[in-house]
Motif scaffolding. Sequence first.
Motif, mmCIF file in Angstrom:
data_model
loop_
_atom_site.group_PDB
_atom_site.id
_atom_site.type_symbol
_atom_site.label_atom_id
_atom_site.label_comp_id
_atom_site.label_asym_id
_atom_site.label_seq_id
_atom_site.Cartn_x
_atom_site.Cartn_y
_atom_site.Cartn_z
ATOM 1 N N ASP A 1 -25.681 4.934 -6.465
ATOM 2 C CA ASP A 1 -26.995 5.086 -6.257
ATOM 3 C C ASP A 1 -27.462 5.362 -8.338
ATOM 4 N N PRO A 2 -25.999 5.011 -8.406
ATOM 5 C CA PRO A 2 -25.682 4.737 -10.264
ATOM 6 C C PRO A 2 -26.340 3.441 -10.488
ATOM 7 N N TRP A 3 -26.380 2.532 -10.209
ATOM 8 C CA TRP A 3 -26.591 1.497 -9.871
ATOM 9 C C TRP A 3 -28.537 1.190 -9.816
ATOM 10 N N GLY A 4 -28.909 2.129 -9.011
ATOM 11 C CA GLY A 4 -30.488 1.640 -8.799
ATOM 12 C C GLY A 4 -30.477 1.389 -8.083
ATOM 13 N N VAL A 5 -29.371 1.467 -6.718
ATOM 14 C CA VAL A 5 -29.947 1.046 -5.565
ATOM 15 C C VAL A 5 -30.556 2.168 -4.489
ATOM 16 N N LYS A 6 -30.859 1.772 -3.290
ATOM 17 C CA LYS A 6 -31.123 2.671 -2.301
ATOM 18 C C LYS A 6 -30.938 2.241 -1.088
ATOM 19 N N VAL A 7 -29.664 2.950 -0.313
ATOM 20 C CA VAL A 7 -28.854 2.090 1.048
ATOM 21 C C VAL A 7 -30.003 3.019 1.908
ATOM 22 N N GLU A 8 -31.010 2.482 2.903
ATOM 23 C CA GLU A 8 -32.102 2.940 3.381
ATOM 24 C C GLU A 8 -31.191 2.974 4.889
ATOM 25 N N VAL B 1 -25.445 -2.698 -14.055
ATOM 26 C CA VAL B 1 -24.274 -3.379 -13.032
ATOM 27 C C VAL B 1 -24.521 -4.983 -13.190
ATOM 28 N N GLU B 2 -23.610 -5.674 -12.955
ATOM 29 C CA GLU B 2 -23.872 -7.041 -13.345
ATOM 30 C C GLU B 2 -25.315 -7.540 -12.553
ATOM 31 N N ASP B 3 -24.400 -7.517 -11.159
ATOM 32 C CA ASP B 3 -25.262 -8.585 -9.697
ATOM 33 C C ASP B 3 -25.237 -7.259 -9.101
ATOM 34 N N ALA B 4 -26.383 -6.283 -9.247
ATOM 35 C CA ALA B 4 -26.992 -5.478 -7.970
ATOM 36 C C ALA B 4 -26.535 -5.396 -6.645
ATOM 37 N N ASP B 5 -27.219 -6.785 -6.344
ATOM 38 C CA ASP B 5 -26.929 -7.429 -5.338
ATOM 39 C C ASP B 5 -25.415 -7.900 -4.830
ATOM 40 N N ARG B 6 -24.441 -8.922 -5.464
ATOM 41 C CA ARG B 6 -23.125 -8.583 -4.890
ATOM 42 C C ARG B 6 -22.212 -7.502 -5.299
ATOM 43 N N SER B 7 -22.957 -7.000 -5.789
ATOM 44 C CA SER B 7 -21.758 -5.632 -5.998
ATOM 45 C C SER B 7 -22.100 -5.226 -4.625
ATOM 46 N N THR B 8 -23.172 -4.320 -3.229
ATOM 47 C CA THR B 8 -23.777 -3.500 -2.267
ATOM 48 C C THR B 8 -23.060 -4.419 -1.534
ATOM 49 N N ARG B 9 -23.196 -6.335 -1.620
ATOM 50 C CA ARG B 9 -22.890 -6.457 -0.527
ATOM 51 C C ARG B 9 -20.986 -6.252 -0.333
ATOM 52 N N LEU B 10 -20.704 -6.465 -1.507
ATOM 53 C CA LEU B 10 -18.853 -6.151 -1.841
ATOM 54 C C LEU B 10 -18.447 -4.583 -1.485
ATOM 55 N N LEU B 11 -19.327 -3.647 -2.175
ATOM 56 C CA LEU B 11 -19.226 -2.162 -0.977
ATOM 57 C C LEU B 11 -19.142 -2.058 -0.165
ATOM 58 N N ALA B 12 -19.896 -2.817 0.403
ATOM 59 C CA ALA B 12 -20.494 -2.555 1.988
ATOM 60 C C ALA B 12 -19.356 -3.115 2.976
ATOM 61 N N ALA B 13 -19.077 -3.923 2.367
ATOM 62 C CA ALA B 13 -17.778 -4.814 3.349
ATOM 63 C C ALA B 13 -16.275 -3.985 2.761
ATOM 64 N N THR B 14 -15.875 -3.726 1.998
ATOM 65 C CA THR B 14 -14.783 -1.916 1.684
ATOM 66 C C THR B 14 -15.220 -1.612 3.169
ATOM 67 N N THR B 15 -16.775 -0.397 2.537
ATOM 68 C CA THR B 15 -17.282 0.611 2.936
ATOM 69 C C THR B 15 -16.680 0.770 4.384
ATOM 70 N N LEU B 16 -17.159 -0.002 5.463
ATOM 71 C CA LEU B 16 -16.824 -0.674 6.292
ATOM 72 C C LEU B 16 -15.133 -0.791 6.719
#
Length: 259
Positions: free
Chosen positions: A157-164, A110-125
Amino acid sequence: MGFCGAVLLFLSYTLIFATFPFSLCLCIKVVAEYERTVIFRLGRILEGGAKGPGLFFIVPCMDMIRKVDLRTVTFDVPPQEVLTKDSVTVAVDAVVYYRIYNPVIAVTNVEDADRSTRLLAATTLRNVLGTKNLSEILSERESISNMMQNMLDDATDPWGVKVERVEVKDVRLPVQLQRAMAAEAEAAREARAKVIAAEGEQKASRALKEAADVINESPFALQLRYLQTLNTISAEKNSTIIFPLPLEILAHFMHKPPL
């Protein structure tokens, strides 16, 4: 690396030894305990994965490094305007806690794991709240948070990110809806109060009926109750004048046969 890569690597080492010890300031890097470094040599990841913590050696002009922070990151999901299942518009915000558990995947997939996680969280909400009624959003925050956490964890998970952890912070309702809900709650409280008062009157009437039945069984019970009432009234400091009237007189008139 191929022939060209081997030649460049040989020239780089030659330059390092030629400028030793001044080249050490460029070749030796330090990584903190909570960081890892992914090294790219001529565009390829070195064997062994991420480096760190501590000291490690790189070849200038051939190696490119990317530092990855492994600490837990917290961010606020901006308030999202959501249309619930029962067609009510609410504004909901949340807090997400995540960390990177695989630095190599987080850098390469992923190009930017932090930005991608933030955008995905807003969409999922928005997606999760769109399937819930207003009453479910207000009363089932914990289940909604767990559902969001599972969905985000699977997606990242494919980005190596664990949402705690995911927590729903606030649910903002329109002002008109708040007034309507307050009026409904007040009406419900008044209805419950009337029901409780009616039940109390019913129990009191039953107790009075039982007391009347007990007094009716003994002729002297009513006389004693009469005297007790007189004692209670006379104990108060008032200007009331009481004339006792024997109950036998009333009984004489009550049982007198009609003419």
